[in-house]
Design a protein around this motif. Structure first.
Motif, PDB file in Angstrom:
ATOM      1  N   GLU A 133       0.821  -1.211   0.000  1.00  0.00           N
ATOM      2  CA  GLU A 133       0.000   0.000   0.000  1.00  0.00           C
ATOM      3  C   GLU A 133       0.859   1.267   0.000  1.00  0.00           C
ATOM      4  OE1 GLU A 133      -3.294  -0.175  -0.286  1.00  0.00           O
ATOM      5  OE2 GLU A 133      -3.096  -2.380  -0.327  1.00  0.00           O
ATOM      6  N   ASN A 134       0.253   2.359  -0.439  1.00  0.00           N
ATOM      7  CA  ASN A 134       0.921   3.662  -0.401  1.00  0.00           C
ATOM      8  C   ASN A 134       0.708   4.293   0.974  1.00  0.00           C
ATOM      9  OD1 ASN A 134       1.777   3.555  -3.096  1.00  0.00           O
ATOM     10  ND2 ASN A 134      -0.200   4.308  -3.814  1.00  0.00           N
ATOM     11  N   LEU A 135       1.780   4.375   1.744  1.00  0.00           N
ATOM     12  CA  LEU A 135       1.682   4.895   3.113  1.00  0.00           C
ATOM     13  C   LEU A 135       1.973   6.390   3.126  1.00  0.00           C
ATOM     14  CD1 LEU A 135       1.301   4.156   6.139  1.00  0.00           C
ATOM     15  CD2 LEU A 135       3.788   3.850   6.258  1.00  0.00           C
ATOM     16  N   ILE A 136       1.081   7.129   3.749  1.00  0.00           N
ATOM     17  CA  ILE A 136       1.272   8.573   3.935  1.00  0.00           C
ATOM     18  C   ILE A 136       1.698   8.785   5.381  1.00  0.00           C
ATOM     19  CG2 ILE A 136       0.220  10.852   3.730  1.00  0.00           C
ATOM     20  CD1 ILE A 136      -1.962   9.507   1.982  1.00  0.00           C
ATOM     21  N   ILE A 137       2.794   9.501   5.586  1.00  0.00           N
ATOM     22  CA  ILE A 137       3.403   9.536   6.912  1.00  0.00           C
ATOM     23  C   ILE A 137       3.921  10.930   7.241  1.00  0.00           C
ATOM     24  CG2 ILE A 137       5.759   8.930   6.181  1.00  0.00           C
ATOM     25  CD1 ILE A 137       5.842   6.930   8.542  1.00  0.00           C
ATOM     26  N   ARG A 138       4.109  11.207   8.532  1.00  0.00           N
ATOM     27  CA  ARG A 138       4.636  12.487   8.983  1.00  0.00           C
ATOM     28  C   ARG A 138       6.133  12.593   8.679  1.00  0.00           C
ATOM     29  NH1 ARG A 138       2.487  15.199  13.253  1.00  0.00           N
ATOM     30  NH2 ARG A 138       4.327  16.515  12.965  1.00  0.00           N
ATOM     31  N   GLU A 139       6.660  13.810   8.844  1.00  0.00           N
ATOM     32  CA  GLU A 139       8.054  14.104   8.539  1.00  0.00           C
ATOM     33  C   GLU A 139       9.014  13.553   9.606  1.00  0.00           C
ATOM     34  OE1 GLU A 139       7.031  17.085  11.585  1.00  0.00           O
ATOM     35  OE2 GLU A 139       5.961  16.099   9.949  1.00  0.00           O
ATOM     36  N   PRO A 140      10.318  13.366   9.265  1.00  0.00           N
ATOM     37  CA  PRO A 140      11.301  12.979  10.280  1.00  0.00           C
ATOM     38  C   PRO A 140      11.324  14.004  11.418  1.00  0.00           C
ATOM     39  CG  PRO A 140      12.221  12.748   8.078  1.00  0.00           C
ATOM     40  CD  PRO A 140      10.903  13.448   7.906  1.00  0.00           C
ATOM     41  N   GLY A 141      11.445  13.529  12.647  1.00  0.00           N
ATOM     42  CA  GLY A 141      11.387  14.411  13.814  1.00  0.00           C
ATOM     43  C   GLY A 141      10.027  14.382  14.479  1.00  0.00           C
ATOM     44  N   SER A 142       9.029  13.882  13.760  1.00  0.00           N
ATOM     45  CA  SER A 142       7.686  13.760  14.317  1.00  0.00           C
ATOM     46  C   SER A 142       7.623  12.580  15.275  1.00  0.00           C
ATOM     47  CB  SER A 142       6.673  13.555  13.185  1.00  0.00           C
ATOM     48  OG  SER A 142       5.515  12.911  13.650  1.00  0.00           O
ATOM     49  N   GLY A 143       6.970  12.784  16.422  1.00  0.00           N
ATOM     50  CA  GLY A 143       6.806  11.699  17.382  1.00  0.00           C
ATOM     51  C   GLY A 143       5.967  10.571  16.822  1.00  0.00           C
ATOM     52  N   THR A 144       4.918  10.930  16.073  1.00  0.00           N
ATOM     53  CA  THR A 144       4.057   9.915  15.454  1.00  0.00           C
ATOM     54  C   THR A 144       4.865   9.031  14.512  1.00  0.00           C
ATOM     55  OG1 THR A 144       2.098  11.329  15.612  1.00  0.00           O
ATOM     56  CG2 THR A 144       2.030   9.548  13.994  1.00  0.00           C
ATOM     57  N   ARG A 145       5.694   9.660  13.702  1.00  0.00           N
ATOM     58  CA  ARG A 145       6.498   8.880  12.749  1.00  0.00           C
ATOM     59  C   ARG A 145       7.450   7.944  13.485  1.00  0.00           C
ATOM     60  NH1 ARG A 145       9.201  10.432   7.062  1.00  0.00           N
ATOM     61  NH2 ARG A 145      10.752   8.785   6.943  1.00  0.00           N
ATOM     62  N   GLU A 146       8.062   8.430  14.560  1.00  0.00           N
ATOM     63  CA  GLU A 146       9.036   7.599  15.274  1.00  0.00           C
ATOM     64  C   GLU A 146       8.362   6.377  15.892  1.00  0.00           C
ATOM     65  OE1 GLU A 146      12.866   8.126  18.239  1.00  0.00           O
ATOM     66  OE2 GLU A 146      11.758   9.869  17.536  1.00  0.00           O
ATOM     67  N   VAL A 147       7.149   6.549  16.408  1.00  0.00           N
ATOM     68  CA  VAL A 147       6.414   5.408  16.968  1.00  0.00           C
ATOM     69  C   VAL A 147       6.118   4.389  15.873  1.00  0.00           C
ATOM     70  CG1 VAL A 147       4.219   4.689  17.987  1.00  0.00           C
ATOM     71  CG2 VAL A 147       5.407   6.691  18.884  1.00  0.00           C
ATOM     72  N   ILE A 148       5.694   4.883  14.712  1.00  0.00           N
ATOM     73  CA  ILE A 148       5.396   3.988  13.587  1.00  0.00           C
ATOM     74  C   ILE A 148       6.648   3.228  13.166  1.00  0.00           C
ATOM     75  CG2 ILE A 148       4.724   3.897  11.148  1.00  0.00           C
ATOM     76  CD1 ILE A 148       2.939   6.372  11.749  1.00  0.00           C
ATOM     77  N   GLU A 149       7.755   3.945  12.979  1.00  0.00           N
ATOM     78  CA  GLU A 149       9.001   3.311  12.535  1.00  0.00           C
ATOM     79  C   GLU A 149       9.487   2.281  13.548  1.00  0.00           C
ATOM     80  OE1 GLU A 149      10.992   6.797   9.735  1.00  0.00           O
ATOM     81  OE2 GLU A 149      11.443   6.770  11.889  1.00  0.00           O
ATOM     82  N   ASN A 150       9.406   2.624  14.831  1.00  0.00           N
ATOM     83  CA  ASN A 150       9.863   1.691  15.868  1.00  0.00           C
ATOM     84  C   ASN A 150       9.002   0.431  15.915  1.00  0.00           C
ATOM     85  OD1 ASN A 150      11.870   3.479  16.582  1.00  0.00           O
ATOM     86  ND2 ASN A 150      10.793   4.299  18.353  1.00  0.00           N
ATOM     87  N   THR A 151       7.684   0.604  15.758  1.00  0.00           N
ATOM     88  CA  THR A 151       6.784  -0.559  15.778  1.00  0.00           C
ATOM     89  C   THR A 151       6.987  -1.428  14.546  1.00  0.00           C
ATOM     90  OG1 THR A 151       5.149   0.748  16.998  1.00  0.00           O
ATOM     91  CG2 THR A 151       4.387  -1.295  15.992  1.00  0.00           C
TER      92      THR A 151
END
Length: 294
Positions: free
Chosen positions: A189-207
């Motif tokens: 799928e095409n994932l739309i995601i927040r920019e680097p430095g975003s807390g939301t993005r870091e949680v997603i990447e870590n999970t």
């Protein structure tokens, strides 16, 4: 060496030029230059290298810059402490919030707090977690409210609110009729995601890393609302904070998809510098935040 010269020096460092400092301090550029020259003469060092009209801090300049921030912060804290002693519930709070908290929680938080403490000044800014962390380290704000992990050991971190991220898609997406999807389906799928430095993005990447999942980032947007609208338009899927989409899911404009055996959970945290003086008003706000989360 006096406080006036230190403030001028610090402003030149932050603006990167004499002219910028002059504009910010409502002084003339020659007056700024004279103050820096006097400071250099007094300390017997060059604080800046003048390279092609660009100011670059020397090693002694870097040291004085760090001390200047701390000295002026202490002066500011002394003034706030005196105000706190003489007026009790009067004072000033500088609050920084990461994007999700700043958009969906901060207005309510500040509004309710101001009902009880009508005479206080509250200044706030909203940016991603990385920026808020840096501003805490630079003593530019008193308290941060963030959703992302904090990396500095100079910062105290206290959880105050539980949050969950939802995997969402458009009602027109081919997942819309499904109750759940397998984790490995994400990669197609095409994932739309927040920019680097975003807390939301870091949680997603870590999970994602924890479960060894592959995924394809199609778009990077620095605004949760923009991401939600893009998902509504069926441009892609996303993983966003529950508090941002619960009403749209209830109305049917967005679909929450369960990712089998995987949850994106996190804590919203209160952060502040470990060396930060904590007057009565500061402690009252922390106590209020803790009660809000319960």
């Amino acid at each position: 060496m006096n406080l006036r010269k230190l403030k001028i020096f610090l402003t030149v460092c932050e603006c990167g030029s004499m002219s910028g400092a002059a504009k910010k301090l409502y002084m003339t550029q020659p007056a700024i230059s004279q103050a820096i020259l006097e400071l250099e003469d007094e300390l017997k060092v060059n604080l800046f290298d003048r390279i092609k009209k660009k100011l670059v801090l020397t090693y002694p300049g870097e040291i004085l810059y760090e001390y200047s921030k701390r000295i002026l912060m202490l002066i500011d804290e002394a003034q706030n402490t005196i105000k706190d002693i003489s007026h009790m519930n009067m004072g000033r709070l500088r609050i920084g919030a990461s994007t999700t908290i700043g958009t969906y929680l901060l207005p309510e938080l500040i509004g309710e707090f101001k009902k009880k403490y009508k005479n206080i000044e509250i200044h706030f800014l909203i940016d991603n977690t990385g920026v808020i962390e840096k501003k805490i380290l630079d003593y530019e704000i008193d308290i941060g409210l963030v959703e992302g992990p904090i990396h500095s050991k100079e910062i105290i971190v206290k959880p105050f609110f539980d949050d969950e991220l939802y995997l969402i898609c458009s009602k027109d997406h081919h997942w819309a009729s499904r109750k759940s999807v397998k984790p490995e389906e994400i990669k197609d799928e095409n994932l739309i995601i927040r920019e680097p430095g975003s807390g939301t993005r870091e949680v997603i990447e870590n999970t994602m890393a924890k479960y060894n999942l592959s995924y394809h980032i199609k778009h990077v947007l620095n605004n949760t609302e923009a991401i939600i609208k893009a998902v509504e338009a069926n441009i892609g899927i996303s993983i966003v904070p529950k508090i941002a989409v619960k009403e749209k899911i209830k109305s049917g404009n967005l679909i929450k998809i369960n990712l089998e055996n995987i949850c994106f959970k996190r804590k919203f945290n209160i952060i502040y510098h470990k060396d930060k003086y904590r007057p009565t008003l500061f402690n009252e706000f922390i106590e209020y935040l803790n009660s809000f989360g319960n």
